[in-house]
Design an enzyme around this catalytic site. Structure first.
Site, PDB file in Angstrom:
ATOM      1  N   LYS A   1       5.415  -2.516 -13.850  1.00  0.00           N
ATOM      2  CA  LYS A   1       6.206  -3.312 -12.948  1.00  0.00           C
ATOM      3  C   LYS A   1       7.660  -3.486 -13.656  1.00  0.00           C
ATOM      4  CE  LYS A   1       3.150  -5.720 -10.182  1.00  0.00           C
ATOM      5  NZ  LYS A   1       2.806  -6.839  -9.433  1.00  0.00           N
TER       6      LYS A   1
ATOM      7  N   LYS B   1      -3.411   3.149  -7.370  1.00  0.00           N
ATOM      8  CA  LYS B   1      -4.425   2.185  -6.461  1.00  0.00           C
ATOM      9  C   LYS B   1      -3.708   1.682  -5.204  1.00  0.00           C
ATOM     10  CE  LYS B   1      -3.011  -2.430  -7.961  1.00  0.00           C
ATOM     11  NZ  LYS B   1      -3.184  -3.726  -8.020  1.00  0.00           N
TER      12      LYS B   1
ATOM     13  N   LYS C   1      -0.114  -4.017  -2.601  1.00  0.00           N
ATOM     14  CA  LYS C   1       0.664  -4.596  -1.314  1.00  0.00           C
ATOM     15  C   LYS C   1       2.339  -3.925  -1.598  1.00  0.00           C
ATOM     16  CE  LYS C   1      -1.152  -9.457  -2.753  1.00  0.00           C
ATOM     17  NZ  LYS C   1      -0.920  -9.588  -4.097  1.00  0.00           N
TER      18      LYS C   1
HETATM   19  P1  ATP Z   1       1.149  -6.346  -6.107  1.00  0.00           P
HETATM   20  O1  ATP Z   1       1.065  -4.858  -5.518  1.00  0.00           O
HETATM   21  O2  ATP Z   1       1.911  -7.313  -5.698  1.00  0.00           O
HETATM   22  O3  ATP Z   1       1.040  -6.364  -7.752  1.00  0.00           O
HETATM   23  P2  ATP Z   1      -1.951  -6.188  -5.849  1.00  0.00           P
HETATM   24  O4  ATP Z   1      -2.038  -5.594  -4.324  1.00  0.00           O
HETATM   25  O5  ATP Z   1      -2.267  -5.400  -7.162  1.00  0.00           O
HETATM   26  O6  ATP Z   1      -0.479  -6.944  -5.773  1.00  0.00           O
HETATM   27  P3  ATP Z   1      -2.932  -8.662  -6.791  1.00  0.00           P
HETATM   28  O7  ATP Z   1      -2.620 -10.075  -6.264  1.00  0.00           O
HETATM   29  O8  ATP Z   1      -2.428  -8.272  -8.155  1.00  0.00           O
HETATM   30  O9  ATP Z   1      -2.699  -7.706  -5.852  1.00  0.00           O
HETATM   31  O10 ATP Z   1      -4.638  -8.743  -6.808  1.00  0.00           O
HETATM   32  C1  ATP Z   1      -5.321  -9.418  -6.502  1.00  0.00           C
HETATM   33  C2  ATP Z   1      -6.784  -8.939  -6.627  1.00  0.00           C
HETATM   34  O11 ATP Z   1      -7.266  -7.843  -5.977  1.00  0.00           O
HETATM   35  C3  ATP Z   1      -7.018  -8.752  -8.143  1.00  0.00           C
HETATM   36  O12 ATP Z   1      -8.522  -9.319  -8.469  1.00  0.00           O
HETATM   37  C4  ATP Z   1      -6.879  -7.055  -8.067  1.00  0.00           C
HETATM   38  O13 ATP Z   1      -7.907  -6.717  -9.129  1.00  0.00           O
HETATM   39  C5  ATP Z   1      -7.607  -6.781  -6.939  1.00  0.00           C
HETATM   40  N1  ATP Z   1      -7.093  -5.495  -6.519  1.00  0.00           N
HETATM   41  C6  ATP Z   1      -5.575  -5.278  -6.071  1.00  0.00           C
HETATM   42  N2  ATP Z   1      -5.801  -3.984  -5.645  1.00  0.00           N
HETATM   43  C7  ATP Z   1      -6.873  -3.366  -5.559  1.00  0.00           C
HETATM   44  C8  ATP Z   1      -7.205  -2.410  -5.100  1.00  0.00           C
HETATM   45  N3  ATP Z   1      -6.640  -1.280  -4.719  1.00  0.00           N
HETATM   46  N4  ATP Z   1      -8.728  -2.059  -5.344  1.00  0.00           N
HETATM   47  C9  ATP Z   1      -9.573  -2.950  -5.704  1.00  0.00           C
HETATM   48  N5  ATP Z   1      -8.920  -4.232  -6.102  1.00  0.00           N
HETATM   49  C10 ATP Z   1      -7.775  -4.288  -6.033  1.00  0.00           C
END
Ligand code: ATP
Ligand code: LTN
Length: 334
Positions: free
Chosen positions: A115, A197, A200
């Site tokens: 980040k 991965k 969002k």
């Molecule tokens: P950002 O991109 O804003 O960092 P993010 O998509 O990583 O957000 P988070 O709110 O950080 O989302 O994650 C929420 C939950 O979703 C966590 O338990 C995280 O491990 C899970 N998660 C996020 N992305 C994935 C993915 N691609 N596959 C499986 N689990 C995920």
């Protein structure tokens, strides 16, 4: 709350559109835990302030995510559903844990490094402190199990280290939590680049399927998804793109990967991708309809959140009082 049952805690940041990765890797796994455990599911709004937010959007995203939790099957009568900032003990315990956490260990966190690279103009203290606030979320409730995607396991390791360090220094205070990650779906990859991965915050919208995407967008994104060089629909280490699509297909359709490989043997990627899209659409459409209905029912959501904050607050106060006493703060005179 049942004292014999173990406690489960998890949360998602209201930072925008919730992705299929968030759903398959995290939220989907929360619902089956509700009968067996005391579950607390939180919208972690304080965490999302570590990257720049538009205040009005953050407010809307927070309420939309509460509605989405319920639409995905979180039952407010079984689980405690609340907004992190409604329970002030989260920030207070984070301060105490800050005095136990080392700069070196926070500096090494993969997400902090990622980040910092992505938001080079805003490497704020909150970004570095993020895992300490997450540890606070978890430890405040004497949590034993934390269902999360693979990307969060390093943060959970830190929460365990902080709990053990505090317990060692001040005597037994916190339960030491364990991660609950699932074999399948714990790391759904981007549809455009399987080395990262699905996230969002990915600026390439073809890379990410949002839970709120409409039918056509979902079909288009899977159609454009990268594939591997041969044409076989097979799950294998050297076929990351097709393996990712097979994982999504299997989790959404309920069919095993082996059966899916058999079903699509000899068929082209086009047909397979359409089937993946159809399976995803069948899962998300009912969720979308329910989310929209709930998001419009402000009075209901407010009632749920009021009750959630009260329940969580009661538990949080118990732990924080104990922590304040242990570290030597003079209790408030009443
Ligand atoms: P950002 O991109 O804003 O960092 P993010 O998509 O990583 O957000 P988070 O709110 O950080 O989302 O994650 C929420 C939950 O979703 C966590 O338990 C995280 O491990 C899970 N998660 C996020 N992305 C994935 C993915 N691609 N596959 C499986 N689990 C995920
Ligand atoms: N950092 C997590 C969100 C989160 C969380 C938590 C998850 C904040 N506090 C406590 C589980 C338990 C993420 O998914 N990015």
């Amino acid at each position: 709350m049942d004292n014999v049952k173990k406690t489960v805690f998890s949360g998602v940041q209201p930072t925008g559109k919730i992705t299929l990765g968030n759903y398959l890797g995290a939220i989907r796994n929360w619902t089956p835990l509700q009968d067996e455990y005391n579950c607390l599911y939180c919208v972690v709004d304080l965490h999302s302030l570590t990257v720049a937010q538009v205040p009005a959007e953050l407010r809307k995203n927070t309420m939309d995510l509460v509605a989405l939790y319920i639409a995905c099957g979180i039952d407010p009568n079984k689980s405690t559903l609340f907004i992190q900032s409604h329970v002030h003990q989260h920030a207070e315990l984070a301060w105490i844990l800050d005095t136990v956490a080392y700069i070196g260990e926070l500096n090494r966190m993969t997400q902090f490094k990622d980040k910092s690279r992505k938001h080079a103009d805003n490497i704020n203290m909150g970004l570095m402190n993020y895992p300490v606030l997450m540890a606070s979320d978890i430890l405040l409730y004497q949590t034993e199990l934390v269902p999360i995607g693979k990307d969060q396991t390093q943060h959970l390791e830190l929460a365990r280290d902080l709990a053990e360090r505090f317990n060692g220094r001040y005597s037994d205070t916190f339960a030491v939590p364990e991660a609950l990650t699932y074999k399948s779906g714990s790391s759904i990859k981007s549809l455009q680049d399987t080395s990262v991965k699905m996230s969002k915050s990915d600026p390439n919208e073809n890379a990410v399927v949002s839970l709120m995407d409409d039918k056509d967008a979902i079909a288009r994104k899977f159609k454009r998804a990268v594939t591997d060089c041969d044409t076989a629909v097979r799950f294998a280490e050297d076929k990351a793109a097709i393996s990712n699509l097979l994982t999504i297909y299997s989790l959404c359709s309920g069919e095993s990967i082996e059966k899916a490989e058999f079903r699509f043997a000899g068929k082209g990627y086009g047909e397979f991708k359409q089937a993946v899209a159809d399976a995803v659409i069948a899962v998300v459409e009912p969720i979308q309809a329910e989310q929209k209905r709930l998001a419009a029912d402000k009075a209901y959501l407010e009632g749920v959140l009021k009750q959630g904050a009260e329940q969580a607050g009661r538990l949080a106060r118990r732990t924080l009082d104990k922590v304040y006493r242990k570290v030597g703060l003079v209790g408030r005179f009443r």
